[in-house]
Design an enzyme around this catalytic site. Sequence first.
Site, mmCIF file in Angstrom:
data_model
loop_
_atom_site.group_PDB
_atom_site.id
_atom_site.type_symbol
_atom_site.label_atom_id
_atom_site.label_comp_id
_atom_site.label_asym_id
_atom_site.label_seq_id
_atom_site.Cartn_x
_atom_site.Cartn_y
_atom_site.Cartn_z
ATOM 1 N N GLU A 1 -5.602 0.217 10.669
ATOM 2 C CA GLU A 1 -6.038 0.959 10.429
ATOM 3 C C GLU A 1 -6.926 1.224 11.495
ATOM 4 O O GLU A 1 -7.450 0.428 11.809
ATOM 5 C CB GLU A 1 -6.546 1.713 9.415
ATOM 6 N N HIS B 1 -4.227 29.314 -26.085
ATOM 7 C CA HIS B 1 -4.939 30.077 -25.876
ATOM 8 C C HIS B 1 -6.468 29.769 -26.479
ATOM 9 O O HIS B 1 -6.985 28.760 -27.249
ATOM 10 C CB HIS B 1 -4.939 31.191 -27.394
ATOM 11 N N ALA C 1 -0.919 15.321 2.460
ATOM 12 C CA ALA C 1 -1.320 14.677 2.636
ATOM 13 C C ALA C 1 -0.285 13.874 0.880
ATOM 14 O O ALA C 1 0.482 13.297 0.889
ATOM 15 C CB ALA C 1 -2.831 14.363 1.187
ATOM 16 N N HIS C 2 -0.084 15.203 -0.059
ATOM 17 C CA HIS C 2 1.005 14.390 -1.157
ATOM 18 C C HIS C 2 2.334 14.120 -0.813
ATOM 19 O O HIS C 2 3.272 13.342 -1.513
ATOM 20 C CB HIS C 2 1.027 16.133 -2.416
ATOM 21 N N LEU D 1 -10.424 3.322 5.274
ATOM 22 C CA LEU D 1 -9.059 3.790 4.951
ATOM 23 C C LEU D 1 -9.065 5.332 4.568
ATOM 24 O O LEU D 1 -10.357 5.885 4.639
ATOM 25 C CB LEU D 1 -8.223 3.145 3.955
ATOM 26 N N GLY D 2 -8.020 5.813 3.761
ATOM 27 C CA GLY D 2 -7.698 6.913 3.575
ATOM 28 C C GLY D 2 -7.336 8.050 4.642
ATOM 29 O O GLY D 2 -8.002 9.184 4.272
ATOM 30 N N GLY E 1 -11.586 2.576 11.112
ATOM 31 C CA GLY E 1 -12.672 2.342 10.478
ATOM 32 C C GLY E 1 -12.647 1.925 8.999
ATOM 33 O O GLY E 1 -13.664 1.220 8.229
ATOM 34 N N TYR F 1 -5.112 27.524 6.902
ATOM 35 C CA TYR F 1 -5.498 26.549 5.455
ATOM 36 C C TYR F 1 -7.045 26.182 6.063
ATOM 37 O O TYR F 1 -8.041 26.423 5.298
ATOM 38 C CB TYR F 1 -4.575 25.121 5.735
#
Length: 466
Positions: free
Chosen positions: A34, A445, A321-322, A39-40, A37, A184
Amino acid sequence: MSEKFQAVVIGGGPGGYVCAIRLAQLGLKTACIESRGSLGGTCLNVGCIPSKSLLNLSEEFHKVKGLAKKGIEIENVKLNLDKMMKSKDKAVTVLTKGVEFLLKKNKVTYFKGHGSFKSKNEISIKDDQNKEKLIKTEKTIIASGSIPLSLPGIEIDEKIIVSSTGALKLDKVPKKMIVVGGGYIGLEMGSVWSRLGAEVQVVEFLDHITPGMDKEISLEFMKILKKQGIKFNMQNKVEKIKKNDSGAIVLTVDKDGNKNSFECDVVLIAVGRKPNTKDLNLEALGVELDEKKRIKTDKTFKTNIEDVYAIGDVIVGPMLAHKAEDEGIAVAENIVGQSGHVNYSTIPGVIYTTPEVASIGKTEEQLKENKKKYKVGKFSFMANSRAKAIDDIEGFVKILADEKTDKVLGAHIIGPHAGELIAEIGIAMEFGASAEDIARTCHAHPTFSEAVKEAALSVDKRAIHS
Ligand code: FAD
Ligand code: NAD
């Protein structure tokens, strides 16, 4: 001697890091490279997470200001933008560090630096000092993601003309903000700054917002956003943006050829994202790209080059992302000889505005285009007891089912917690459920999910509460 891996993942976003963890779980000696610097990827650093943090914080600020009419009087509600930004940054740091921990826990080697192909089985990693290290690999998965798109002749400076990255860290609330693109990013970030006090105007090329979304939902969404104070200038094409001392002037031309100009202090360019294939040395390797410069793969995520795979935003499909995560898992399983698979017809899409907007499967427009006979069931949150109890009644649930078999073909929700409610429909669709299956499932409910049940009942024209 360079270190040898069975698999190397280039990119530590939701596609890449999830893929690396799954590869390691399956027993492969794995590395993840990566360059940013931390992650993610886009998602955790400059995408999903900081935007959802700001959406939540700005919504809380907005809600507190409106509590007086419900009998809760708080004096002197003030915005401290600096603190709000720090709170958002903290959420990002906690999560990115969490991913680093997960890689370690799963014994994935994390290399900080820019990865590129020396050859099909040799990867170069350059750190921020330009120091190079070579590693050997049997399989490589490219998960290099995407980057913001601009418009011809318009340079993003992340101060006055910003992409989503700049819009996530403005140091003061703009008086006037022009959002180019009603998709979006435009609507999520436009909502954030509108709630914090900016006058937000959207300039959109098409005659409707959120292209690809079920039209009825899209129209309702725009109506609600207008009520919240966001202005829309539809069928306007941006020709030029001129910067001046106080900000910028956005020059557009509408469908009738009329020229318009919009003064503002910040312009957010949110017209889409492009695949990031920069400096990977793909040309030398001969990796094929498609007409939109995305990496071409087959259904198992193999590129045209043996042992090289690609997933996530850098290949075809929704930039979510998913979707990237599920592809990461599927490709890892394929590499070890299992049958990894992603069902593209049940990938949900959620816009995290207030109210949320969520969709899955086919839209009414797509069903019409495919000449598919369908039934529609709708239920308004106005008639949902939980929504009424907490005065959150905007929006509705819409379920589309096959006219003959009653099988659920798609669902579209605008309303409270739509992003959570859509998961129920996802499971139903994965199991090939009919609308009646949902309608006959007991829902607690009082919950918002009863609106889903009622919409399913309404497919057969037998909703109870409307
Ligand atoms: P990325 O997340 O883009 O990760 C790729 C990583 O690879 C990057 O960190 C990059 O630095 C690294 N990289 C690239 N090239 C190299 C190289 N040569 N060497 C080393 N590293 C490299 N999606 C949702 O599902 N829900 C949301 O709410 C949502 N909100 C968003 C909000 C915003 C403002 C934005 C911009 C996006 C949002 N998205 C959302 C989209 C989501 O962020 C992406 O679909 C997702 O991050 C794609 O994952 P990826 O792993 O394919 O790529
Ligand atoms: P988008 O594709 O969602 O919307 C772009 C909008 O810009 C469209 O409405 C399009 O018609 C309009 N447009 C294009 N060119 C234009 C022009 N010249 N003038 C005016 N309008 C123009 O793109 P985005 O909002 O930039 O987001 C990029 C991607 O990031 C999304 O497609 C999505 O995959 C992902 N994302 C997801 C989430 C989420 O899941 N909640 C949030 C943010 C981003």
